[in-house]
Design a protein around this motif. Structure first.
Motif, PDB file in Angstrom:
ATOM      1  N   ARG A 284     -23.826  -8.365  24.522  1.00 55.79           N
ATOM      2  CA  ARG A 284     -23.754  -9.835  24.448  1.00 55.79           C
ATOM      3  C   ARG A 284     -24.122 -10.436  25.799  1.00 55.79           C
ATOM      4  NH1 ARG A 284     -20.495 -14.026  25.842  1.00 55.79           N
ATOM      5  NH2 ARG A 284     -20.071 -15.719  24.378  1.00 55.79           N
ATOM      6  N   THR A 285     -24.902 -11.504  25.770  1.00 53.36           N
ATOM      7  CA  THR A 285     -25.266 -12.226  26.991  1.00 53.36           C
ATOM      8  C   THR A 285     -24.497 -13.551  27.017  1.00 53.36           C
ATOM      9  OG1 THR A 285     -27.166 -13.223  25.877  1.00 53.36           O
ATOM     10  CG2 THR A 285     -27.569 -11.177  27.123  1.00 53.36           C
ATOM     11  N   PRO A 286     -24.462 -14.237  28.164  1.00 57.53           N
ATOM     12  CA  PRO A 286     -23.662 -15.473  28.236  1.00 57.53           C
ATOM     13  C   PRO A 286     -24.182 -16.587  27.324  1.00 57.53           C
ATOM     14  CG  PRO A 286     -24.150 -14.655  30.436  1.00 57.53           C
ATOM     15  CD  PRO A 286     -25.005 -13.854  29.476  1.00 57.53           C
TER      16      PRO A 286
ATOM     17  N   PHE B 268     -15.538 -17.668   9.505  1.00 63.65           N
ATOM     18  CA  PHE B 268     -15.665 -17.258  10.906  1.00 63.65           C
ATOM     19  C   PHE B 268     -17.078 -17.589  11.357  1.00 63.65           C
ATOM     20  CE2 PHE B 268     -18.371 -13.582  10.109  1.00 63.65           C
ATOM     21  CZ  PHE B 268     -18.102 -13.302   8.778  1.00 63.65           C
ATOM     22  N   SER B 269     -17.290 -17.612  12.677  1.00 68.44           N
ATOM     23  CA  SER B 269     -18.662 -17.852  13.137  1.00 68.44           C
ATOM     24  C   SER B 269     -19.212 -16.616  13.810  1.00 68.44           C
ATOM     25  CB  SER B 269     -18.735 -19.068  14.063  1.00 68.44           C
ATOM     26  OG  SER B 269     -18.375 -18.739  15.387  1.00 68.44           O
ATOM     27  N   VAL B 270     -20.529 -16.553  13.818  1.00 69.54           N
ATOM     28  CA  VAL B 270     -21.253 -15.454  14.450  1.00 69.54           C
ATOM     29  C   VAL B 270     -21.708 -15.923  15.835  1.00 69.54           C
ATOM     30  CG1 VAL B 270     -23.344 -14.028  14.294  1.00 69.54           C
ATOM     31  CG2 VAL B 270     -21.981 -14.511  12.236  1.00 69.54           C
ATOM     32  N   ALA B 271     -21.491 -15.080  16.841  1.00 68.63           N
ATOM     33  CA  ALA B 271     -21.895 -15.429  18.209  1.00 68.63           C
ATOM     34  C   ALA B 271     -23.380 -15.116  18.380  1.00 68.63           C
ATOM     35  CB  ALA B 271     -21.062 -14.636  19.212  1.00 68.63           C
ATOM     36  N   TRP B 272     -24.148 -16.170  18.520  1.00 68.15           N
ATOM     37  CA  TRP B 272     -25.614 -16.010  18.669  1.00 68.15           C
ATOM     38  C   TRP B 272     -25.955 -15.033  19.797  1.00 68.15           C
ATOM     39  CZ3 TRP B 272     -29.077 -21.045  18.531  1.00 68.15           C
ATOM     40  CH2 TRP B 272     -30.421 -20.703  18.648  1.00 68.15           C
ATOM     41  N   PRO B 273     -25.363 -15.176  21.009  1.00 70.62           N
ATOM     42  CA  PRO B 273     -25.782 -14.268  22.098  1.00 70.62           C
ATOM     43  C   PRO B 273     -25.291 -12.833  21.943  1.00 70.62           C
ATOM     44  CG  PRO B 273     -24.138 -15.833  22.885  1.00 70.62           C
ATOM     45  CD  PRO B 273     -24.411 -16.192  21.455  1.00 70.62           C
ATOM     46  N   ARG B 274     -24.465 -12.586  20.929  1.00 69.20           N
ATOM     47  CA  ARG B 274     -24.065 -11.210  20.622  1.00 69.20           C
ATOM     48  C   ARG B 274     -25.117 -10.545  19.714  1.00 69.20           C
ATOM     49  NH1 ARG B 274     -19.285  -9.378  21.732  1.00 69.20           N
ATOM     50  NH2 ARG B 274     -17.824 -11.085  21.600  1.00 69.20           N
ATOM     51  N   VAL B 275     -25.609 -11.356  18.774  1.00 67.52           N
ATOM     52  CA  VAL B 275     -26.522 -10.833  17.762  1.00 67.52           C
ATOM     53  C   VAL B 275     -27.968 -10.860  18.258  1.00 67.52           C
ATOM     54  CG1 VAL B 275     -27.503 -11.500  15.527  1.00 67.52           C
ATOM     55  CG2 VAL B 275     -25.030 -11.345  15.808  1.00 67.52           C
ATOM     56  N   GLN B 276     -28.284 -11.861  19.061  1.00 66.57           N
ATOM     57  CA  GLN B 276     -29.644 -11.985  19.605  1.00 66.57           C
ATOM     58  C   GLN B 276     -29.520 -12.348  21.088  1.00 66.57           C
ATOM     59  OE1 GLN B 276     -32.077 -15.376  18.603  1.00 66.57           O
ATOM     60  NE2 GLN B 276     -33.876 -14.100  18.213  1.00 66.57           N
ATOM     61  N   PRO B 277     -29.280 -11.336  21.936  1.00 63.70           N
ATOM     62  CA  PRO B 277     -29.071 -11.613  23.361  1.00 63.70           C
ATOM     63  C   PRO B 277     -30.221 -12.437  23.942  1.00 63.70           C
ATOM     64  CG  PRO B 277     -28.555  -9.317  22.860  1.00 63.70           C
ATOM     65  CD  PRO B 277     -29.172  -9.899  21.617  1.00 63.70           C
ATOM     66  N   ARG B 278     -29.882 -13.362  24.814  1.00 67.07           N
ATOM     67  CA  ARG B 278     -30.836 -14.264  25.459  1.00 67.07           C
ATOM     68  C   ARG B 278     -31.538 -15.203  24.465  1.00 67.07           C
ATOM     69  NH1 ARG B 278     -30.693  -9.687  27.850  1.00 67.07           N
ATOM     70  NH2 ARG B 278     -32.252  -8.762  26.507  1.00 67.07           N
ATOM     71  N   GLY B 279     -31.119 -15.167  23.195  1.00 61.97           N
ATOM     72  CA  GLY B 279     -31.673 -16.119  22.229  1.00 61.97           C
ATOM     73  C   GLY B 279     -33.095 -15.849  21.811  1.00 61.97           C
TER      74      GLY B 279
ATOM     75  N   PRO C 270     -27.092 -19.474  23.357  1.00 64.98           N
ATOM     76  CA  PRO C 270     -27.424 -18.581  24.476  1.00 64.98           C
ATOM     77  C   PRO C 270     -27.847 -19.395  25.705  1.00 64.98           C
ATOM     78  CG  PRO C 270     -28.393 -17.754  22.434  1.00 64.98           C
ATOM     79  CD  PRO C 270     -27.830 -19.126  22.140  1.00 64.98           C
ATOM     80  N   GLN C 271     -27.318 -19.035  26.851  1.00 61.73           N
ATOM     81  CA  GLN C 271     -27.579 -19.803  28.078  1.00 61.73           C
ATOM     82  C   GLN C 271     -29.074 -19.949  28.359  1.00 61.73           C
ATOM     83  OE1 GLN C 271     -25.504 -21.593  30.024  1.00 61.73           O
ATOM     84  NE2 GLN C 271     -27.339 -22.231  31.151  1.00 61.73           N
ATOM     85  N   GLU C 272     -29.844 -18.903  28.059  1.00 64.38           N
ATOM     86  CA  GLU C 272     -31.295 -18.962  28.329  1.00 64.38           C
ATOM     87  C   GLU C 272     -31.951 -20.108  27.560  1.00 64.38           C
ATOM     88  OE1 GLU C 272     -29.595 -16.298  28.019  1.00 64.38           O
ATOM     89  OE2 GLU C 272     -30.164 -14.982  29.675  1.00 64.38           O
ATOM     90  N   LEU C 273     -31.425 -20.431  26.370  1.00 59.69           N
ATOM     91  CA  LEU C 273     -32.026 -21.524  25.604  1.00 59.69           C
ATOM     92  C   LEU C 273     -31.624 -22.882  26.179  1.00 59.69           C
ATOM     93  CD1 LEU C 273     -31.880 -20.209  21.931  1.00 59.69           C
ATOM     94  CD2 LEU C 273     -33.722 -20.041  23.612  1.00 59.69           C
ATOM     95  N   GLU C 274     -30.468 -22.950  26.813  1.00 58.74           N
ATOM     96  CA  GLU C 274     -30.126 -24.183  27.541  1.00 58.74           C
ATOM     97  C   GLU C 274     -31.005 -24.300  28.786  1.00 58.74           C
ATOM     98  OE1 GLU C 274     -28.497 -26.818  26.859  1.00 58.74           O
ATOM     99  OE2 GLU C 274     -28.626 -27.701  28.871  1.00 58.74           O
ATOM    100  N   ASP C 275     -31.281 -23.171  29.411  1.00 63.50           N
ATOM    101  CA  ASP C 275     -32.114 -23.196  30.620  1.00 63.50           C
ATOM    102  C   ASP C 275     -33.520 -23.714  30.318  1.00 63.50           C
ATOM    103  OD1 ASP C 275     -29.947 -22.169  31.953  1.00 63.50           O
ATOM    104  OD2 ASP C 275     -30.683 -20.094  31.943  1.00 63.50           O
ATOM    105  N   THR C 276     -33.971 -23.550  29.079  1.00 64.90           N
ATOM    106  CA  THR C 276     -35.292 -24.087  28.721  1.00 64.90           C
ATOM    107  C   THR C 276     -35.168 -25.453  28.033  1.00 64.90           C
ATOM    108  OG1 THR C 276     -35.266 -22.759  26.688  1.00 64.90           O
ATOM    109  CG2 THR C 276     -36.451 -21.843  28.579  1.00 64.90           C
TER     110      THR C 276
END
Ligand code: FCB
Length: 465
Positions: free
Chosen positions: A40-42, A88-99, A135-141
């Motif tokens: 998992r990524t942040p 329940f919800s699925v954590a996006w950065p767990r399933v697809q790290p870095r989005g 995923p933080q990378e998608l906020e970064d973009t």
């Protein structure tokens, strides 16, 4: 045990249809912990929790309820309560790290095991694809104000859908897009903590577009009949009086909170009055050709999250009806009701009014209450038990409000309490407890509260009637 009479509960139960779902809800970041485990990524919440002062007490979701490591025991608790649905919800950065890119096998394996564990116990799994952990990378973009994020969301949704749709019947795309857009990008109260009003409105549209893209793709790929929907946090906006400024303020609030989502989803266009309000503020929704067809792709269920309603006035404290920028005033004033520990007013009649208004304005759309509940100051005894008569009474009055809405014609198919257990309450950290099961964060011990036993009893009696 209940704060109402037995006959009151009997009447409540009799007002709920056969087959009515009884369940509980959680979300990934609020309970899982294990934020750096199995690839998992942040997410934006991991980042936001590190901003000094953003979260009460400097709390984070790093460990939360450690559900990632305790999942089978937590499912057994749901089973013990006799509830039939777990959202329940699925954590996006767990399933697809870095989005981006392919599915992370170790990440999706957790949800695979969870779904199997639920099914073995006869509990219906209800998946929410996005409960705020971008995923933080998608906020970064650029995050949700950027159109591409909607396409990234649809791609991610398909990774989850491909893995779980053979066993999961009910799919919610987004949880509460109002919170993602407005708390996250306009008010800076949630991750990513931005205060950019036009960007927040772009986020509204791109969240809805992401919902539409994912809905259409999941529908096409569905191996069998599945139910697809979205969950909104909605409320009744009461005018403080029948004066024109007060009625206008309530109209504006209802537009920005309820109709800006439901009109495009159901009717395929944004409400004209909301578009005009935004234009007066110099804001335009970034709608492109074909977007509204996607956003209004038919859904099977509307998830309704309800916590409180509000009263609005169009007058400032000094009596003015416009602010310094010339914009009409719209502000909340108390309804003079008792409050929860969140300082939210307890307004069950607003719940009935809301559900009846949705049934009237958007007919033919089945609803499920996907969240409803309350935080109070809990006091555990030596064994960890909490005699939460306040939370129990909240459930009673709000279930009665649902039964009343059904009596008035609303099509409501179930009620999922928020939440299975105490958890990370976003900017409030662990200070606010919404669980029907107490969590001792020192030991991770779980103890069902009185409200859990109450819901268990109601569900059992309803099924047996
Ligand atoms: C809702 C959220 C949920 C929880 C409750 C109290 O807005 O969807 O995660 O925080 O409020």
């Amino acid at each position: 045990m209940s704060t109402t009479s037995v006959s009151g509960d009997a009447e409540l139960i009799a007002g709920l249809p056969a087959g009515f779902r009884w369940g509980v809800a959680t979300s990934a970041y609020q309970i899982e912990g294990a934020v750096a485990v199995d690839g998992r990524t942040p997410s934006i919440w991991d980042t936001y929790c590190r901003v000094p002062g953003a979260i009460d007490n400097g709390d984070t979701g790093d460990i939360a309820c450690d559900h990632y490591h305790r999942m089978p025991a937590d499912v057994a608790l749901i089973k013990d309560l006799g509830l039939d649905t777990y959202r329940f919800s699925v954590a996006w950065p767990r399933v697809q790290p870095r989005g981006k890119g392919p599915v992370n096998p170790a990440g999706i394996a957790f949800y695979d095991r969870l779904v199997d564990e639920l099914l073995v116990h006869g509990i219906d799994p209800w998946v929410t694809l996005y409960h705020w952990d971008l995923p933080q990378e998608l906020e970064d973009t650029g995050g949700w104000p950027v159109r591409d994020t909607a396409y990234r969301f649809a791609d991610y949704s398909m990774l989850v859908f491909d893995a779980l749709s053979d066993r999961v019947d009910t799919w919610t795309t987004l949880n509460e897009p109002w919170c993602s857009a407005m708390l996250g990008y306009a008010y800076g109260a949630h991750a990513p903590g931005r205060r950019e009003y036009p960007a927040a409105l772009a986020a509204v549209h791109h969240l809805l577009l992401g919902h539409g893209l994912a809905t259409v793709r999941m529908r096409e790929a569905a191996p069998r009949k599945v139910d697809i929907g979205i969950t909104l946090n909605v409320a009744t906006a009461y005018p403080a009086s029948s004066s024109e400024p007060d009625v206008e303020a309530a109209r504006h609030a209802d537009g920005m909170g309820r109709r800006i989502y439901l009109d495009p989803l159901v009717h395929g266009h944004y409400p004209a009055d909301v578009v005009a309000d935004l234009a007066a503020e110099g804001v335009e929704l970034p709608v492109e050709d074909g977007d509204l067809e996607l956003i209004s792709a038919p859904i099977d269920v509307l998830g309704v999250n309800y916590y409180f309603s509000q009263k609005f006035t169009g007058y400032a404290e000094d009596g003015r009806t416009v602010d310094d920028a010339g914009q009409p005033i719209s502000r909340t004033i108390p309804l003079d009701k008792p409050r929860t520990a969140m300082d939210w007013e307890i307004v069950p009649e607003g719940f009935t009014d809301l559900l009846v208004s949705i049934a009237r304005d958007y007919p033919g759309l089945p609803m499920v209450i996907t969240e409803n509940g309350s935080a109070f100051e809990d006091h555990a005894d030596a064994s960890g038990f909490v005699a939460d008569t306040d939370r129990t009474a909240y459930f009673t009055s709000h279930l009665a409000a649902v039964a009343e809405a059904i009596r008035q014609g609303a099509d409501i198919r179930g009620y999922l309490a928020w939440s299975l257990m105490d958890n990370f309450e976003w900017a409030y950290g662990y200070a606010k407890r919404f669980g029907i099961i107490r969590v001792d964060y020192e030991t991770q011990a779980r103890t069902p509260k009185q409200s859990a036993l109450y819901l268990k009893d109601l569900a059992q009696r309803h099924r047996g009637q």
